[in-house]
Design an enzyme around this catalytic site. Sequence first.
Site, PDB file in Angstrom:
ATOM      1  CG  ASP A   1      -1.875  -1.172   1.178  1.00 19.14           C
ATOM      2  OD1 ASP A   1      -2.399  -1.487   0.103  1.00 19.14           O
ATOM      3  OD2 ASP A   1      -2.032  -1.814   2.233  1.00 19.14           O
TER       4      ASP A   1
ATOM      5  CE  LYS B   1       2.880  -2.338  -4.420  1.00 14.68           C
ATOM      6  NZ  LYS B   1       2.518  -2.085  -3.011  1.00 14.68           N
TER       7      LYS B   1
ATOM      8  CE  LYS C   1       0.372  10.246  -8.300  1.00 13.75           C
ATOM      9  NZ  LYS C   1       0.287  11.525  -7.669  1.00 13.75           N
TER      10      LYS C   1
ATOM     11  CB  THR D   1       1.717 -12.004   0.816  1.00 11.57           C
ATOM     12  OG1 THR D   1       0.728 -12.635  -0.012  1.00 11.57           O
ATOM     13  CG2 THR D   1       2.866 -11.490  -0.045  1.00 11.57           C
TER      14      THR D   1
ATOM     15  N   GLY E   1      -4.516  -4.566  -3.985  1.00 13.61           N
ATOM     16  CA  GLY E   1      -5.503  -3.545  -4.307  1.00 13.61           C
ATOM     17  C   GLY E   1      -4.770  -2.285  -4.706  1.00 13.61           C
ATOM     18  CG  HIS E   2      -2.007  -1.948  -7.283  1.00 17.95           C
ATOM     19  ND1 HIS E   2      -1.282  -2.683  -8.171  1.00 17.95           N
ATOM     20  CD2 HIS E   2      -1.416  -2.140  -6.074  1.00 17.95           C
ATOM     21  CE1 HIS E   2      -0.284  -3.297  -7.536  1.00 17.95           C
ATOM     22  NE2 HIS E   2      -0.359  -2.985  -6.264  1.00 17.95           N
TER      23      HIS E   2
ATOM     24  N   GLY F   1     -10.994  -3.039   3.004  1.00 23.17           N
ATOM     25  CA  GLY F   1     -11.601  -1.912   3.706  1.00 23.17           C
ATOM     26  C   GLY F   1     -11.126  -1.754   5.143  1.00 23.17           C
TER      27      GLY F   1
ATOM     28  CD  GLN G   1       0.668  -8.747  -2.472  1.00 22.64           C
ATOM     29  OE1 GLN G   1       1.449  -9.371  -3.141  1.00 22.64           O
ATOM     30  NE2 GLN G   1      -0.603  -8.646  -2.810  1.00 22.64           N
TER      31      GLN G   1
ATOM     32  CG  ASN H   1      -2.737 -10.972  -2.412  1.00 24.35           C
ATOM     33  OD1 ASN H   1      -2.660 -10.793  -3.627  1.00 24.35           O
ATOM     34  ND2 ASN H   1      -1.726 -11.438  -1.704  1.00 24.35           N
TER      35      ASN H   1
ATOM     36  CB  SER I   1       2.974  10.917  -5.069  1.00 25.66           C
ATOM     37  OG  SER I   1       1.560  10.959  -5.057  1.00 25.66           O
TER      38      SER I   1
HETATM   39  P1  IMP Z   1      -2.473 -12.712   2.097  1.00 28.12           P
HETATM   40  O1  IMP Z   1      -1.608 -12.184   1.025  1.00 28.12           O
HETATM   41  O2  IMP Z   1      -3.939 -12.497   1.840  1.00 28.12           O
HETATM   42  O3  IMP Z   1      -2.163 -14.132   2.465  1.00 28.12           O
HETATM   43  O4  IMP Z   1      -2.180 -11.873   3.431  1.00 28.12           O
HETATM   44  C1  IMP Z   1      -0.940 -11.947   4.110  1.00 28.12           C
HETATM   45  C2  IMP Z   1      -0.551 -10.592   4.657  1.00 28.12           C
HETATM   46  O5  IMP Z   1      -0.247  -9.720   3.572  1.00 28.12           O
HETATM   47  C3  IMP Z   1      -1.646  -9.883   5.446  1.00 28.12           C
HETATM   48  O6  IMP Z   1      -1.040  -9.101   6.455  1.00 28.12           O
HETATM   49  C4  IMP Z   1      -2.290  -8.972   4.421  1.00 28.12           C
HETATM   50  O7  IMP Z   1      -2.940  -7.876   5.017  1.00 28.12           O
HETATM   51  C5  IMP Z   1      -1.071  -8.565   3.651  1.00 28.12           C
HETATM   52  N1  IMP Z   1      -1.354  -8.150   2.260  1.00 28.12           N
HETATM   53  C6  IMP Z   1      -1.645  -8.944   1.213  1.00 28.12           C
HETATM   54  N2  IMP Z   1      -1.829  -8.212   0.108  1.00 28.12           N
HETATM   55  C7  IMP Z   1      -1.646  -6.942   0.461  1.00 28.12           C
HETATM   56  C8  IMP Z   1      -1.666  -5.713  -0.264  1.00 28.12           C
HETATM   57  O8  IMP Z   1      -1.864  -5.663  -1.480  1.00 28.12           O
HETATM   58  N3  IMP Z   1      -1.408  -4.582   0.449  1.00 28.12           N
HETATM   59  C9  IMP Z   1      -1.131  -4.629   1.772  1.00 28.12           C
HETATM   60  N4  IMP Z   1      -1.104  -5.738   2.492  1.00 28.12           N
HETATM   61  C10 IMP Z   1      -1.333  -6.887   1.831  1.00 28.12           C
HETATM   62 MG    MG Z   2      -2.956  -1.810  -1.860  1.00 27.32          MG
END
Ligand code: IMP
Ligand code: MG
Length: 422
Positions: free
Chosen positions: A13, A16, A18, A238, A40-41, A300, A223, A38, A411
């Site tokens: 988060d 990236k 943007k 992750t 979210g951009h 969220g 991530q 997983n 930014s």
């Molecule tokens: P998973 O990737 O869903 O298995 O989650 C493992 C860890 O990575 C957790 O702490 C999630 O909140 C974090 N995580 C996974 N994807 C993102 C992302 O895109 N942004 C921020 N944290 C992430």
């Molecule tokens: Mg994100």
Amino acid sequence: MANTILVGAQWGDEGKGKIIDVLTEQADVVVRTQGGNNAGHTVFIGKQKYVLHLIPSGILRRGKVCVIGNGVVVDPISLVEEIQGLARLGIKVDGNLLISETAHLVFPYHRELDEQREILKGKNKIGTTKRGIGPAYGDKAARVGLRLIDLLNPARFAENLQNKIQENNEVLKAFGAKPLSFKKVHQAYRTAASQLKPFVTNTVVYLHKAMQREKDILFEGAQGTFLDIDHGTYPFVTSSNTTAGGACTGSGVPPHRMDRVVGVMKAYTTRVGEGPLPTENSEIADLLHGMGREFGATTGRARRCGWFDAVATRHAAMVNGIDELAVTNVDGLDTLEVIRACVSYRVGQKIFDYVPNDVELLARCEPVYVDFPGWKRSTSKARRWKDLPGPARSYLLGIAELTGARLKIVSVGPAREQTLQL
Ligand code: IMP
Ligand code: MG
């Protein structure tokens, strides 16, 4: 611009989406190489907000080819929904998206297992996104996963899925969870297969042909460094390599074809999910949440917030080989009197200038801070480096120096034009 790897230098988060959108302007091809939905951009174009999960953010610019590489895990149902959602917003996805035939698939049993394992862990949970990412990569490593190439072969797919559902239903029953119906899953996946078929190809061959034609490729990281399965705060990570090397293995483009690594970091620190976060601070969290900032794009959830952590970003610069830095969300700090940056950790008498690998030790680390004067002015209208208040420039140069890489992009808001190039 040649081939660029973009990575998150913190816990994900970093903004990236943007920065990728901005860099995409100079690229021909944009590739996702790891992770799944997983991610979210968030990208704003004008007033329109786009949230991308699996499709590279490059899709928002005309004439760019987007690739979902072999290192990604694909939930085909959610991918179809993402394509349809973009279509509703007027973004056409046809010849501009390619999906690797060797990318692994995410199934409902992966999502269910993700959830059940978290419940079983109780207070030691990871705080996953519950998208089934860990179990899907687990199957890949155990060599029992199914790939897009299997999904497109009806007979093989039916037989393999039958076996997978049977096996996983036994596990789900042991967890006390509801077993899955083969028929339902099969039907939904076959429908998705027919929708995705036109996009599925040998992306390794495509990328090498693109390089022969001197196309510039942008590797879009998802991530962040400290969520990397090898280099992150294991087990609070992750299940993929979010660091620069993942761009090579996840795409089939070799290391010597990579020309630069851009690291994206926030002007402060956030993390969503569990695990240590040395600079976590409730004051800055309240400030940012009060501004309506720092809520996760995928789940969220309110993100945990803290001061900038240079011990962490220095480590990220090292393992990724970061050449250039993009610092985002500078405007989040606009109202502060004093801004702190962590330069080392202390546990008792011992000082650490690197991130200890033992998460229990890391959780006990007390940050050692240096203070920077705040600028107490809005930065959101700055368009050039010299538009920024002096203290903001000093802070940004300070954190880049502490990180050990060259500051290149700043930014000051979500819009494309709120981007300063140095
Ligand atoms: P998973 O990737 O869903 O298995 O989650 C493992 C860890 O990575 C957790 O702490 C999630 O909140 C974090 N995580 C996974 N994807 C993102 C992302 O895109 N942004 C921020 N944290 C992430
Ligand atoms: Mg994100």
